[in-house]
Design an enzyme around this catalytic site. Structure first.
Site, PDB file in Angstrom:
ATOM      1  N   HIS A  20     -63.578-104.665 -65.302  1.00  0.00           N
ATOM      2  CA  HIS A  20     -62.683-104.987 -63.935  1.00  0.00           C
ATOM      3  C   HIS A  20     -61.414-104.252 -64.169  1.00  0.00           C
ATOM      4  O   HIS A  20     -60.778-103.608 -63.063  1.00  0.00           O
ATOM      5  CB  HIS A  20     -62.508-106.611 -63.762  1.00  0.00           C
ATOM      6  CG  HIS A  20     -63.883-107.048 -63.469  1.00  0.00           C
ATOM      7  ND1 HIS A  20     -63.934-107.784 -62.063  1.00  0.00           N
ATOM      8  CD2 HIS A  20     -64.967-107.028 -63.683  1.00  0.00           C
ATOM      9  CE1 HIS A  20     -64.948-108.113 -61.722  1.00  0.00           C
ATOM     10  NE2 HIS A  20     -65.655-107.761 -62.618  1.00  0.00           N
ATOM     11  N   ASP A 117     -58.317-109.330 -58.407  1.00  0.00           N
ATOM     12  CA  ASP A 117     -59.641-109.631 -58.608  1.00  0.00           C
ATOM     13  C   ASP A 117     -60.168-110.996 -58.139  1.00  0.00           C
ATOM     14  O   ASP A 117     -59.597-111.906 -57.845  1.00  0.00           O
ATOM     15  CB  ASP A 117     -59.782-109.542 -60.393  1.00  0.00           C
ATOM     16  CG  ASP A 117     -61.403-109.063 -60.708  1.00  0.00           C
ATOM     17  OD1 ASP A 117     -61.561-107.928 -60.967  1.00  0.00           O
ATOM     18  OD2 ASP A 117     -62.096-110.082 -60.478  1.00  0.00           O
TER      19      ASP A 117
HETATM   20  O1  LIG Z   1     -68.621 -97.476 -74.804  1.00  0.00           O
HETATM   21  C1  LIG Z   1     -68.083 -97.825 -73.645  1.00  0.00           C
HETATM   22  C2  LIG Z   1     -68.817 -98.772 -72.779  1.00  0.00           C
HETATM   23  C3  LIG Z   1     -68.438 -98.816 -71.562  1.00  0.00           C
HETATM   24  N1  LIG Z   1     -67.645 -97.812 -71.181  1.00  0.00           N
HETATM   25  C4  LIG Z   1     -66.968 -98.078 -69.873  1.00  0.00           C
HETATM   26  O2  LIG Z   1     -66.950 -99.478 -69.356  1.00  0.00           O
HETATM   27  C5  LIG Z   1     -67.102 -99.616 -67.956  1.00  0.00           C
HETATM   28  C6  LIG Z   1     -68.509-100.821 -68.209  1.00  0.00           C
HETATM   29  O3  LIG Z   1     -68.573-101.130 -66.808  1.00  0.00           O
HETATM   30  P1  LIG Z   1     -70.187-101.516 -66.203  1.00  0.00           P
HETATM   31  O4  LIG Z   1     -70.978-100.288 -66.567  1.00  0.00           O
HETATM   32  O5  LIG Z   1     -69.945-102.220 -64.951  1.00  0.00           O
HETATM   33  O6  LIG Z   1     -70.766-102.463 -67.046  1.00  0.00           O
HETATM   34  P2  LIG Z   1     -70.225-104.013 -67.894  1.00  0.00           P
HETATM   35  O7  LIG Z   1     -69.054-103.783 -68.820  1.00  0.00           O
HETATM   36  O8  LIG Z   1     -71.542-104.635 -68.138  1.00  0.00           O
HETATM   37  O9  LIG Z   1     -69.920-104.621 -66.472  1.00  0.00           O
HETATM   38  C7  LIG Z   1     -69.600-105.803 -65.930  1.00  0.00           C
HETATM   39  O10 LIG Z   1     -68.987-105.949 -64.648  1.00  0.00           O
HETATM   40  C8  LIG Z   1     -69.667-105.017 -63.774  1.00  0.00           C
HETATM   41  C9  LIG Z   1     -68.524-104.838 -62.607  1.00  0.00           C
HETATM   42  O11 LIG Z   1     -68.323-105.985 -61.995  1.00  0.00           O
HETATM   43  C10 LIG Z   1     -71.017-105.540 -63.198  1.00  0.00           C
HETATM   44  O12 LIG Z   1     -71.532-104.612 -62.291  1.00  0.00           O
HETATM   45  C11 LIG Z   1     -71.866-105.629 -64.590  1.00  0.00           C
HETATM   46  O13 LIG Z   1     -73.078-106.235 -64.122  1.00  0.00           O
HETATM   47  C12 LIG Z   1     -71.051-106.625 -65.495  1.00  0.00           C
HETATM   48  O14 LIG Z   1     -71.964-106.867 -66.817  1.00  0.00           O
HETATM   49  C13 LIG Z   1     -67.572 -98.488 -67.349  1.00  0.00           C
HETATM   50  O15 LIG Z   1     -66.498 -97.939 -66.862  1.00  0.00           O
HETATM   51  C14 LIG Z   1     -67.893 -97.308 -68.764  1.00  0.00           C
HETATM   52  O16 LIG Z   1     -67.426 -95.887 -68.504  1.00  0.00           O
HETATM   53  C15 LIG Z   1     -66.944 -97.032 -71.851  1.00  0.00           C
HETATM   54  O17 LIG Z   1     -66.171 -96.134 -71.516  1.00  0.00           O
HETATM   55  N2  LIG Z   1     -67.408 -96.720 -73.223  1.00  0.00           N
END
Ligand SMILES: O=c1ccn([C@@H]2O[C@H](COP(=O)(O)OP(=O)(O)O[C@H]3O[C@H](CO)[C@@H](O)[C@H](O)[C@H]3O)[C@@H](O)[C@H]2O)c(=O)[nH]1
Length: 472
Positions: A20, A117
């Site tokens: 977020h 948020d």
């Molecule tokens: O090694 C990593 C892992 C993640 N990211 C970044 O972290 C974010 C991850 O976000 P997302 O892909 O949405 O996954 P989650 O962290 O699992 O997100 C949670 O939040 C999202 C937005 O609300 C929901 O859609 C998901 O289901 C929920 O698990 C992205 O921008 C990625 O680029 C990195 O840069 N490096």
């Protein structure tokens, strides 16, 4: 009118979790780049993560976070550091206690609007009492929001039904009931705090000034329209990650420039264009040791070059002799990977994703076809969008929406290998999927460029807020 933008002050208050914070900070950067005076409100430990990714055009306003007072370790200010239900409950209680600090900040800074948020629903009341409009940030796609809304409104939810057809959506969408995120399942469980927060968020949903969506109109036009009809006003201003143009911006997005960036770039530079598979499951997803072992073998058996991000700390899943065998073809990153840098490298040809919305949209923006491997929350909705509507995804075939690692059926090495080979193949089906993905990537870039839909929607919102400021 935009020249008056510098007099407009927007305050962004992200929920403290990578998934977020990252998009909200990107959003803040987008408005700052349009001449708006932007402040990001956060707590000390989160400020150290945000600080490297912003420049002087954005102000950081820091308020203390009462970790210790709420039974959390000192410095534990981000959901990514929370373990177990007790800590999660304490974290949400500590968040709610920020109400007074938030009120003082609004009194002192008097912003013209706040963007907060959905996990901070109480900010609506505080802002409203001070006559400040609140825009909400959900973090999900229009499609997922509309599907979740249709599910919540439907009185005919039958626990035992195998299939649920979402009433009133623009397409015929059906899903197994086991794939649907049903917060009601949390009643009476230690996760009830999430249901309570979600209910509070829904109470104020239609009262907010509107929603800022990390999406772009032409990606999901029927659902952007449906959202506005069914749920309220919204501005689609994404994909917000595209505001990070240079490698440095892309790499400092999650905090300090990770040491893996240069190593990654050097490794990828040596691979042919479009030859490498990138696999990552977001900021928090862990797997059982058995599942990690199957993934490891599936990647190896695919005989394709890969970059795989593993968040688990234990490493007893690593098959005997694996590191040596994959040395020339695979790169395993432990912990945090510079995802935006990797996805946008020419060597990457496909993305295996858990369908978190940020990753889904980052994959779309990079013009990549995807293997979809949803685990929990809105991820099965995003899979539907990617596979059935946008036709850029291949399902790995998961059927159970659960946070519980042990409840997830194991995807065997053979299925991993098959999905990846289909993704990276060069038959008619794979080429067509690749063509559509590339087209979506170009559409995404056009949307945020001057004259594109997201650029225009951002401008419309700014102009509306300027008009409002003149009237009040
Ligand atoms: O090694 C990593 C892992 C993640 N990211 C970044 O972290 C974010 C991850 O976000 P997302 O892909 O949405 O996954 P989650 O962290 O699992 O997100 C949670 O939040 C999202 C937005 O609300 C929901 O859609 C998901 O289901 C929920 O698990 C992205 O921008 C990625 O680029 C990195 O840069 N490096």
């Amino acid at each position: 009118m935009i020249s008056e933008a510098s007099h407009l002050h927007m305050l962004f208050f992200p929920f403290m979790a990578p998934d977020h914070m990252l998009p909200m900070v990107d959003m803040a950067k987008i408005f700052a780049a349009r001449g708006i005076c932007v402040t990001i409100l956060t707590t000390p430990a989160n400020a150290t993560i945000i600080h490297p990714s912003i420049d002087d055009s954005i102000l950081l306003h820091i308020i203390p976070f009462p970790s210790v007072e709420f039974g959390l370790p000192s410095g534990c200010e981000n959901r990514s550091l929370i373990f177990g239900h007790d800590q999660l409950i304490n974290f949400f209680k500590a968040l709610s206690s920020l109400r007074h600090s938030f009120d003082y900040v609004l009194r002192d800074l008097s912003p013209d609007c706040v963007v907060t948020d959905m996990f901070l629903p109480w900010t609506y009341y505080v802002a409203t009492e001070r006559g400040i409009p609140r825009l909400v940030f959900h973090g999900s796609s229009n499609f997922a929001m509309c599907a979740a809304d249709a599910f919540e409104r439907c009185p005919l939810k039958v626990d035992k039904a195998q299939c649920f057809v979402f009433p009133g959506l623009p397409h015929h969408i059906e899903m197994l009931t086991t794939q649907i995120m049903d917060f009601n399942k949390f009643v009476g469980t230690p996760s009830e705090i999430i249901l309570e927060t979600f209910s509070e968020a829904m109470k104020v949903e239609s009262k907010n000034y509107g929603a800022l969506m990390n999406s772009f109109y032409v990606l999901e036009p029927e659902y952007a329209d449906h959202y506005r009809e069914a749920m309220g006003r919204a501005w689609n201003v994404g994909p917000v990650s595209l505001c990070n143009k240079e490698v440095t911006n892309k790499s400092t997005r999650g905090g300090e420039y990770p040491s893996s960036v240069n190593k990654c770039l050097k490794w990828l530079d040596k691979r042919p264009i479009g030859s490498v598979v990138y696999m990552c499951f977001g900021s928090g997803s862990l797997f059982s040791m058995e599942q990690l072992r199957e993934i490891a073998l599936g990647l190896e058996e695919s005989r394709l070059p890969f970059v795989w991000v593993v968040r688990n700390e234990r490493d007893d899943w690593i098959p005997k002799g694996y590191r040596e065998r994959i040395e020339d073809v695979g790169m395993v990153i432990r912990g945090w990977a510079p995802q935006l840098v990797i996805l946008n490298h020419d060597a990457i040809g496909g993305f295996v994703t858990h369908c978190g919305w940020n990753s889904s949209l980052e994959g779309i923006s990079a013009g990549l076809p995807m293997v979809t491997w949803p685990l929990y929350a809105d991820q099965f909705y995003n899979e539907k969008l990617l596979v059935d509507i946008l036709k850029v995804g291949i399902m790995v075939g998961l059927k159970v929406n659960t946070f519980n690692i042990e409840m997830r059926p194991i995807v065997e090495a053979k299925a991993v290998k098959t999905a990846i080979r289909r993704l990276m193949g060069d038959g008619i089906e794979a080429n067509e999927r690749r063509r559509r993905a590339k087209q979506l990537g170009e559409m995404a870039k056009r949307a945020v460029d001057k004259g594109g839909s997201s650029y225009e929607e951002t401008e419309n919102l700014i102009n509306e807020l300027i008009d409002r400021k003149k009237r009040v």
